[in-house]
Design an enzyme around this catalytic site. Structure first.
Site, short mmCIF file in Angstrom:
data_model
loop_
_atom_site.label_atom_id
_atom_site.label_comp_id
_atom_site.label_asym_id
_atom_site.label_seq_id
_atom_site.Cartn_x
_atom_site.Cartn_y
_atom_site.Cartn_z
CE1 TYR A 1 0.95 1.09 4.37
CE2 TYR A 1 0.71 -1.30 4.40
CZ TYR A 1 1.17 -0.14 4.98
OH TYR A 1 1.85 -0.18 6.17
CB SER B 1 7.83 -1.30 14.09
OG SER B 1 6.69 -1.33 14.94
N GLY B 2 6.15 1.55 13.05
CA GLY B 2 5.12 2.07 12.15
C GLY B 2 3.69 1.93 12.60
CG HIS C 1 -4.01 6.09 10.58
ND1 HIS C 1 -4.95 5.70 9.65
CD2 HIS C 1 -3.12 5.06 10.67
CE1 HIS C 1 -4.65 4.50 9.20
NE2 HIS C 1 -3.55 4.08 9.79
CG HIS D 1 -1.28 -3.69 6.25
ND1 HIS D 1 -2.31 -3.06 5.58
CD2 HIS D 1 -0.90 -4.73 5.45
CE1 HIS D 1 -2.53 -3.68 4.43
NE2 HIS D 1 -1.70 -4.69 4.31
CB CYS E 1 -2.21 1.69 11.73
SG CYS E 1 -0.55 2.20 11.24
#
Length: 390
Positions: free
Chosen positions: A301, A314-315, A319, A335, A337
């Site tokens: 993505y 790590s992300g 949001h 994924h 989040c």
């Protein structure tokens, strides 16, 4: 009265004196003048000393007489070191507690004996020259910023600290509301301070790193002091239940809102544990290649998300995810989040701040230590064990 340069033995009071010198001009004084003075002068650090530590005392001593003048100044020019003469005029001691690093000094002193015959000393010494300067940065934003109750004090050093105990003794935390806390070293270049439990709301935090002149080991020396601080705002704490698909926001112990959310799907499970909001961005590009999902993968993505609040390196973010509203509150499809509607993301962004706590429960994937500001996942005993002074 003529001046005589004297040869001193390092760190002794005896020194080579004018009375011991052979005949000759001796830097402008006659042999008889040199021989007639019973006074002698010595300096500490010794004549020609190199690698003097900035905390070493500087003193000039007279035996067989009294000091009449002393000047210790940088060889390259500048103001002399301030100092004081003892009541008997036998010793002059520099009052500066810290000498500058990598600096050569010139010592010029005069003394007279009981008969009024003068002698003098000209000497030099130089302070240690570091291989590297120890500099520090901290990670709480601008001075005086208001942060959340989970915000640890984060200090990063420019060079490895070998003597952690020495450096830690020079780091202090002042608080408007006394709480128990401790430093914890995560590496030679990273140290954090946190209280035993979350900060009390309204706390004012001040930090002083008195690094000037500190020997950190390995040729690394501190050259600068640092002062910084921040304020602790309202206790805004959120709990994400990854199985119930909810994010419950509390402030000062009162539930403000329960938000339907989605978290990581199988293979991309969202990590459990206590996380802290590290950054806030109204818009951010999310690219799967930055989290090791190649562009050729069916899970790849690249999209722009709104109202992103980072929780891990790590992300993982909180949001807005308008594309998954149908799954929010029902299933985990992201994924990793935590996604929510635009309206809820805007609201959460507005009530949140850096340093707020977000706790994830019922996840089977643990949060790695250091993957974000993970300080609160260590027990208090384990945290204290990371202090160099424990």
């Amino acid at each position: 009265m003529a001046l005589v340069g004297l040869c001193l033995a390092a760190l002794t009071v005896s020194a080579c004196t004018s009375s011991a010198a052979p005949g000759g001009s001796g830097g402008g004084a006659s042999a008889s003048a040199r021989a007639s003075s019973k006074a002698s002068i010595a300096v500490r650090p010794g004549a020609g000393a190199v690698g003097v530590r900035p905390t070493d005392p500087v003193s000039v001593m007279a035996t067989g007489g009294k000091l009449t003048s002393v000047a210790v100044r940088p060889a390259g020019g500048g103001a002399p070191l301030p100092g004081a003469l003892s009541a008997d005029q036998a010793t002059w001691t520099a009052s500066d507690a810290m000498l500058p690093l990598a600096t050569s000094f010139v010592v010029v002193a005069q003394a007279v004996d009981d008969a009024g015959q003068a002698t003098s000393l000209n000497s030099t010494f130089s302070t240690v020259r570091p291989k590297a300067a120890l500099k520090a940065v901290w990670s709480a934003g601008p001075q005086g910023k208001t942060v959340g109750v989970g915000m640890p004090i984060l200090v990063a050093f420019s060079s490895p600290v070998i003597d952690k105990a020495a450096v830690e003794r020079r780091m202090s935390v002042s608080l408007s509301i006394p709480v128990e806390g401790s430093w914890h070293w995560f590496s030679d270049k990273s140290v954090h301070w946190r209280p035993k439990t979350f900060w009390p709301a309204g706390e004012r935090v001040g930090v002083k790193l008195a690094l000037t002149g500190i020997d950190a080991g390995g040729g690394v020396w501190g050259t600068t002091d640092y002062l910084f601080g921040y304020n602790i705002g309202a206790a805004t704490i959120s709990t994400v239940d990854v199985t119930a698909h909810t994010l419950t926001v509390t402030q000062s112990g009162k539930v403000l809102r329960v938000i339907p959310i989605t978290t990581g799907k199988a293979g991309y499970l969202t990590r459990g544990g206590i996380k802290v909001i590290m950054t806030q961005e109204t818009s951010r590009v999310m690219d799967s290649t930055t989290v090791d999902i190649p562009a050729s993968s069916p899970d790849a993505y690249r999209l722009t998300v709104k109202y992103a609040q980072r929780l891990t390196w790590s992300g993982e973010f909180l949001h807005a995810a308008p594309w998954s509203v149908g799954a929010q509150g029902r299933a985990n499809v992201s994924h990793g989040c935590t996604g929510m509607s635009d309206a809820n993301a805007i609201w959460l962004f507005g009530v949140s701040k850096i340093g707020d706590v977000v706790t994830y429960i019922h996840s089977t994937r643990p949060l790695e230590q250091g993957n974000g500001w993970t300080d609160w996942n260590l027990s208090w005993a384990a945290w204290q064990g990371g202090s160099a002074l424990s």
